[in-house]
Design a protein around this motif. Structure first.
Motif, short mmCIF file in Angstrom:
data_model
loop_
_atom_site.label_atom_id
_atom_site.label_comp_id
_atom_site.label_asym_id
_atom_site.label_seq_id
_atom_site.Cartn_x
_atom_site.Cartn_y
_atom_site.Cartn_z
N SER A 47 0.91 -1.25 -0.06
CA SER A 47 -0.08 -0.05 0.13
C SER A 47 0.77 1.19 -0.02
N ARG A 48 1.89 1.33 0.78
CA ARG A 48 2.82 2.36 0.49
C ARG A 48 3.47 2.49 -0.74
N ALA A 49 3.81 1.47 -1.25
CA ALA A 49 4.37 1.79 -2.58
C ALA A 49 3.27 2.22 -3.79
N ILE A 51 0.97 4.10 -3.01
CA ILE A 51 0.48 5.50 -2.56
C ILE A 51 1.64 6.41 -2.94
N THR A 52 2.86 6.01 -2.94
CA THR A 52 4.12 6.64 -3.53
C THR A 52 4.08 6.67 -5.06
N SER A 53 3.36 5.70 -5.80
CA SER A 53 3.43 5.87 -7.37
C SER A 53 2.29 6.70 -7.67
N ARG A 54 1.22 6.59 -6.93
CA ARG A 54 0.13 7.43 -7.14
C ARG A 54 0.58 9.09 -6.97
N LYS A 55 1.55 9.34 -6.19
CA LYS A 55 2.05 10.64 -5.66
C LYS A 55 2.87 11.06 -7.09
N LEU A 56 3.51 10.14 -7.43
CA LEU A 56 4.70 10.46 -8.64
C LEU A 56 3.69 10.58 -9.89
N GLU A 59 2.43 14.60 -9.94
CA GLU A 59 3.50 15.47 -10.37
C GLU A 59 3.84 15.81 -11.70
#
Length: 59
Positions: A47-49, A51-56, A59
């Motif tokens: 889930s952390r990975a 969320i990080t990919s969604r933030k990238l 941008e």
């Protein structure tokens, strides 16, 4: 008709084999993990990975 049944059987067999490999890998990972490394749940890591990919993507 026979060819489609053979194809379905092959796909099911491959899916079962991959599922069994992943299951055994998880079990082995539970018993033979590095005791110095803090244990994390895989779902938390995934889930952390995600969320990080969604933030990238934003941008």
């Amino acid at each position: 008709m026979e060819m489609s049944l053979l194809l379905i059987a092959a796909v099911l067999y491959i899916g079962f084999a991959l599922g069994l490999i992943l299951f055994v890998d998880n079990i082995v990972g539970v018993f033979f993990r590095d005791p110095r490394k803090p244990s994390e749940l895989r779902s938390f890591v995934l889930s952390r990975a995600f969320i990080t990919s969604r933030k990238l993507d934003q941008e």
